[in-house]
Design a protein around this motif. Structure first.
Motif, PDB file in Angstrom:
ATOM      1  N   UNK A 458     -12.167   2.306  16.470  1.00 29.13           N
ATOM      2  CA  UNK A 458     -12.061   3.753  16.234  1.00 29.13           C
ATOM      3  C   UNK A 458     -11.459   4.033  14.860  1.00 29.13           C
ATOM      4  N   UNK A 459     -10.669   3.107  14.353  1.00 24.76           N
ATOM      5  CA  UNK A 459     -10.065   3.314  13.030  1.00 24.76           C
ATOM      6  C   UNK A 459     -11.095   3.107  11.914  1.00 24.76           C
ATOM      7  N   UNK A 460     -11.962   2.143  12.101  1.00 26.56           N
ATOM      8  CA  UNK A 460     -13.073   1.941  11.163  1.00 26.56           C
ATOM      9  C   UNK A 460     -13.964   3.202  11.178  1.00 26.56           C
ATOM     10  N   UNK A 461     -14.291   3.630  12.398  1.00 27.79           N
ATOM     11  CA  UNK A 461     -15.146   4.811  12.576  1.00 27.79           C
ATOM     12  C   UNK A 461     -14.502   6.044  11.923  1.00 27.79           C
ATOM     13  N   UNK A 462     -13.230   6.241  12.214  1.00 24.00           N
ATOM     14  CA  UNK A 462     -12.543   7.445  11.717  1.00 24.00           C
ATOM     15  C   UNK A 462     -12.439   7.427  10.196  1.00 24.00           C
ATOM     16  N   UNK A 463     -12.197   6.245   9.645  1.00 26.36           N
ATOM     17  CA  UNK A 463     -12.106   6.179   8.183  1.00 26.36           C
ATOM     18  C   UNK A 463     -13.423   6.662   7.557  1.00 26.36           C
ATOM     19  N   UNK A 464     -14.535   6.151   8.078  1.00 28.66           N
ATOM     20  CA  UNK A 464     -15.839   6.528   7.518  1.00 28.66           C
ATOM     21  C   UNK A 464     -16.093   8.020   7.645  1.00 28.66           C
ATOM     22  N   UNK A 465     -15.794   8.558   8.817  1.00 26.79           N
ATOM     23  CA  UNK A 465     -16.048   9.982   9.053  1.00 26.79           C
ATOM     24  C   UNK A 465     -15.190  10.849   8.139  1.00 26.79           C
ATOM     25  N   UNK A 466     -13.937  10.434   7.925  1.00 28.67           N
ATOM     26  CA  UNK A 466     -13.053  11.227   7.050  1.00 28.67           C
ATOM     27  C   UNK A 466     -13.431  11.080   5.578  1.00 28.67           C
ATOM     28  N   UNK A 467     -13.944   9.896   5.210  1.00 27.13           N
ATOM     29  CA  UNK A 467     -14.377   9.725   3.823  1.00 27.13           C
ATOM     30  C   UNK A 467     -15.586  10.633   3.565  1.00 27.13           C
ATOM     31  N   UNK A 468     -16.393  10.812   4.574  1.00 24.82           N
ATOM     32  CA  UNK A 468     -17.562  11.705   4.457  1.00 24.82           C
ATOM     33  C   UNK A 468     -17.086  13.159   4.389  1.00 24.82           C
ATOM     34  N   UNK A 469     -16.172  13.494   5.300  1.00 27.77           N
ATOM     35  CA  UNK A 469     -15.683  14.877   5.347  1.00 27.77           C
ATOM     36  C   UNK A 469     -14.228  14.883   5.809  1.00 27.77           C
ATOM     37  N   UNK A 470     -13.320  15.021   4.851  1.00 25.62           N
ATOM     38  CA  UNK A 470     -11.903  14.910   5.202  1.00 25.62           C
ATOM     39  C   UNK A 470     -11.380  16.137   5.932  1.00 25.62           C
ATOM     40  N   UNK A 471     -12.255  17.143   6.130  1.00 28.65           N
ATOM     41  CA  UNK A 471     -11.767  18.306   6.881  1.00 28.65           C
ATOM     42  C   UNK A 471     -12.055  18.161   8.385  1.00 28.65           C
ATOM     43  N   UNK A 472     -12.738  17.099   8.780  1.00 35.89           N
ATOM     44  CA  UNK A 472     -12.953  16.880  10.224  1.00 35.89           C
ATOM     45  C   UNK A 472     -11.592  16.633  10.884  1.00 35.89           C
ATOM     46  N   UNK A 473     -11.472  17.046  12.139  1.00 35.36           N
ATOM     47  CA  UNK A 473     -10.173  16.823  12.787  1.00 35.36           C
ATOM     48  C   UNK A 473     -10.161  15.457  13.481  1.00 35.36           C
ATOM     49  N   UNK A 474      -8.963  14.869  13.577  1.00 34.12           N
ATOM     50  CA  UNK A 474      -8.905  13.557  14.219  1.00 34.12           C
ATOM     51  C   UNK A 474      -9.279  13.640  15.699  1.00 34.12           C
ATOM     52  N   UNK A 475      -9.034  14.803  16.331  1.00 34.65           N
ATOM     53  CA  UNK A 475      -9.459  14.960  17.741  1.00 34.65           C
ATOM     54  C   UNK A 475     -10.981  14.882  17.848  1.00 34.65           C
ATOM     55  N   UNK A 476     -11.645  15.618  16.954  1.00 32.18           N
ATOM     56  CA  UNK A 476     -13.114  15.632  17.028  1.00 32.18           C
ATOM     57  C   UNK A 476     -13.673  14.219  16.831  1.00 32.18           C
TER      58      UNK A 476
END
Ligand code: BDP
Length: 696
Positions: A458-476
């Motif tokens: 989930x940390x690998x996944x979250x890093x990628x998603x935030x690098x794409x869009x850092x305004x996404x929430x960690x809950x989402x």
């Protein structure tokens, strides 16, 4: 016979039930909700590729694989328009802001994905897959563009197959086999990264061996680059600054020496013959014993600019790390990078990006944002996060890192008034940077599930998603990942997300509450060692950071000896300057306070600290209970795996708590707050444990 076949059948169903985690979040299993499955089946009967490239082919193949899995029906790929299909089309749309952006128009009668680039079509394909995989309506319009251009994994992998700070087996790169054998995992790796928008990978350790620049290795790296290219991923190489001497036989590696400059120029041309779309260099220089321009009396800018000059005529960039600090017993490591780099802003070549760790020390479980983010308007700054859990429990502690990443990205530097967040520095919108980069130190390894701890994924996944869009929430992000990886049952999803969101605050409570830092076991960085007084350098000890004494605890950075707080803008200084009003999570980063000092919580520093240590352990027990309640909804293999690791986490949370209490008590000479139970062991007992863990 009958019995035998029944046995075989039950064995098969048992095997097919077990999930070793190797598919990560790309699980394209049959959709269980029949109505939804039918609507997906009806809407998307085939995939139409109008512009054939290697990358659009990859996108179509992925959609085919996903939809065939979701619906149980084979979906074909064609190239002439038809109804009820997914159409991949190169083209423009005013809503697309960047080349890699895309739009999706989807209804119950088909979908159209448009992008100006084939990489954008691939990202669009994965976005559509994600929507179906997470069970969302097929009727939607979506327009996305990445906020950051270079979204990158930094591998700390060595040529011999070990991984510095890696806790998931050995390196995924099989250097001895390359270029002759392509491990199928390289393709799985590329798919996983592309699915979350990662488009760059530096393939070797920043403590770099010159070997990676030899012709022998360039041929191997080329083979990796060729596999990753159709997935939109560019390869970077970490370089050793002394390479002109060690490889080239020159007498110096002085960046102003014409022979050295020529050497890098030729080497850069050579690399491009192997990898025409080479991403660029990543450099750790004059840091922790690595060579660099300062060895020749030159500056970081001299070194970085030389490499950028060598890159002339190519698209590649030079990413120069700012992780530097001197061994000064009277200094404050907090200020080192700032002091060395601040005067250089504006002197870097346009192809240079300076990569800064999220905090001023070193990936501690919680750090205030790095002060450089507030003061570097003229040179692009890259964010460096650490996905591998060097200081966050390796691969045994469940720690979802997105809330920590989010906390940093949302921090306000006040550089240009309120709202000048770190995220806006990194995405270039605050200072109009021409190149933007977010990097994460990878947690991938040869383990079947890639990351050791199933939740490491989930940390690998979250890093990628935030690098794409850092305004996404960690809950989402947690919710998406959970539905794609663990369970789709709404009640269970809610519980898993809740557990994930609590995990980082819990880890911080039983290790480093109230803004303590750097008290981990020497060298291996696992478990507590607050008593560490002597090490290779003063700033590698624990006492340097917590400054515990009879008169209190914490590092006074408000003035006097350090005054590191003054590196921040006046608004930040105001926010963190007063222990009565500041965020207590950062308290002891900036203040040395008397044990009896009364905090706004109504508790003294001592009582608050101890309460948090004890709460941390209780919260791990809660996490265990919560996880146990999820048993009916989670694959058995994953369930047991996490359960076992949580049991270790509980044991070690107690180890942290008892060690810190027994050690600090020697100075505070205070009892535990009423109601907290005295540990059953002594300080000597917990110190003994350290020897056991040194074997790790
Ligand atoms: C530290 C690690 C060390 C890395 C260094 C770095 O302990 O292994 O080489 O960071 O980032 O966190 O260069």
């Amino acid at each position: 016979m009958k019995l035998l076949s029944a046995l075989v059948l039950s064995l098969i169903s048992f095997v097919s039930l077990a999930d070793d985690g190797s598919r990560l979040w790309l699980k394209y299993d049959l959709i269980q909700d029949e109505a939804y499955r039918k609507s997906v089946q009806k809407a998307f009967r085939q995939i139409i590729v109008l512009d054939q490239t290697e990358t659009t082919q990859v996108a179509a193949d992925e959609l085919q694989k996903a939809l065939s899995g979701f619906t149980g029906k084979t979906i074909s790929i064609n190239n002439s328009p038809a109804n009820k299909s997914i159409v991949l089309k190169l083209g423009s749309d005013p809503r697309i802001q960047k080349n890699e952006g895309f739009t999706i128009s989807s209804t119950s009668k088909g979908a159209e994905i448009i992008s100006p680039s084939d990489e954008g079509l691939l990202y669009g394909a994965f976005a559509l897959i994600r929507r179906i995989q997470t069970g969302q309506s097929l009727d939607f319009e979506l327009a996305e563009s990445p906020k950051v251009q270079v979204r990158m994994l930094n591998h700390w992998d060595n040529a011999n197959g070990t991984v510095e700070r890696g806790y998931a087996g050995s390196s995924i790169w099989k250097w001895f086999e390359l270029p002759y054998r392509i491990d199928p995992r390289y393709i799985e790796y590329a798919r996983a990264n592309a699915s979350i928008g990662i488009n760059a990978a530096s393939i070797n350790n920043v403590n770099a061996s010159s070997r990676f620049l030899t012709a022998e290795y360039l041929e191997k790296i080329k083979a990796v680059a060729d596999v990753l290219r159709p997935y939109g991923i560019k390869v970077f190489i970490s370089v050793n600054f002394r390479s002109p001497r060690t490889l080239g036989g020159l007498e110096t590696s002085d960046p102003l020496d014409p022979g050295v400059r020529q050497w890098w120029k030729y080497k850069t041309e050579e690399i491009h013959r192997y990898i025409p779309d080479f991403g660029g260099y990543l450099v750790k220089a004059n840091s922790e014993g690595e060579p660099g321009p300062q060895d020749y009396g030159r500056t970081h800018a001299d070194g970085a600019n030389m490499l950028a000059d060598a890159m002339k005529g190519h698209e590649g960039v030079v990413i120069w790390r700012a992780f530097v600090y001197e061994a000064d017993p009277n200094g404050d490591r907090f200020k080192e990078a700032f002091n060395q780099f601040k005067p250089l802003d504006g002197t870097f070549h346009p192809k240079v990006i300076v990569q800064v760790k999220n905090g001023p020390i070193d990936f501690m479980p919680r750090e205030p944002f790095h002060p450089m983010f507030g003061v570097f308007p003229k040179t692009p700054l890259a964010m460096e996060f650490q996905i591998t859990q060097e200081y966050l429990g390796h691969s045994t502690h469940l720690t979802y890192l997105a809330p920590m990443f989010e906390e940093v990205l949302d921090s306000d530097t006040y550089a240009k008034g309120e709202g000048s967040t770190v995220g806006k520095v990194i995405d270039g919108s605050l200072n109009n940077y021409q190149v933007t980069v977010m990097a994460g130190v990878a947690n991938t390894g040869s383990d079947a599930n890639w990351t050791g701890h199933p939740f490491g994924q989930s940390n690998w996944y979250a890093f990628g998603r935030l690098a794409w869009d850092h305004t996404l929430s960690s809950e989402q992000i947690a919710e998406e990942w959970t539905k794609m990886t663990l369970t789709k049952k709404p009640k269970a999803v809610k519980e898993v997300v809740d557990l994930m969101m609590k995990s980082h605050p819990t880890y911080v409570k039983y290790t480093y509450p109230l803004g303590l830092a750097h008290m981990m076991g020497e060298g291996h960085h696992y478990g507590p060692q607050p008593w560490l007084e002597k090490s290779g350098r003063p700033d590698w000890t624990s006492v340097y950071y917590h400054r515990t004494a009879k008169d209190g605890i914490g590092f006074d950075r408000t003035g006097g000896m350090s005054d590191a707080l003054s590196l921040y803008s006046p608004d930040v200084q105001k926010a963190w300057g007063d222990p009565q009003t500041m965020d207590l999570n950062y308290l002891l980063w900036f203040h040395h306070l008397d044990w009896d000092y009364e905090l706004p919580t109504g508790k003294t520093v001592w009582n608050e600290l101890m309460t948090r240590y004890y709460q941390g352990v209780d919260e791990v027990e809660e996490l265990q209970k919560q996880w146990n309640s999820l048993k009916p909804y989670i694959d058995q293999e994953i369930f047991e795996n996490v359960k076992g690791r949580l049991a270790i986490q509980h044991k070690e949370a107690l180890w942290w708590r008892d060690s810190c209490y027994l050690y600090f008590k020697q100075f505070s000479e205070k009892p535990l707050p009423v109601g907290l139970e005295e540990p059953k062991r002594t300080l000597e007992d917990v110190k003994e444990l350290e020897h056991i863990y040194h074997l790790r």
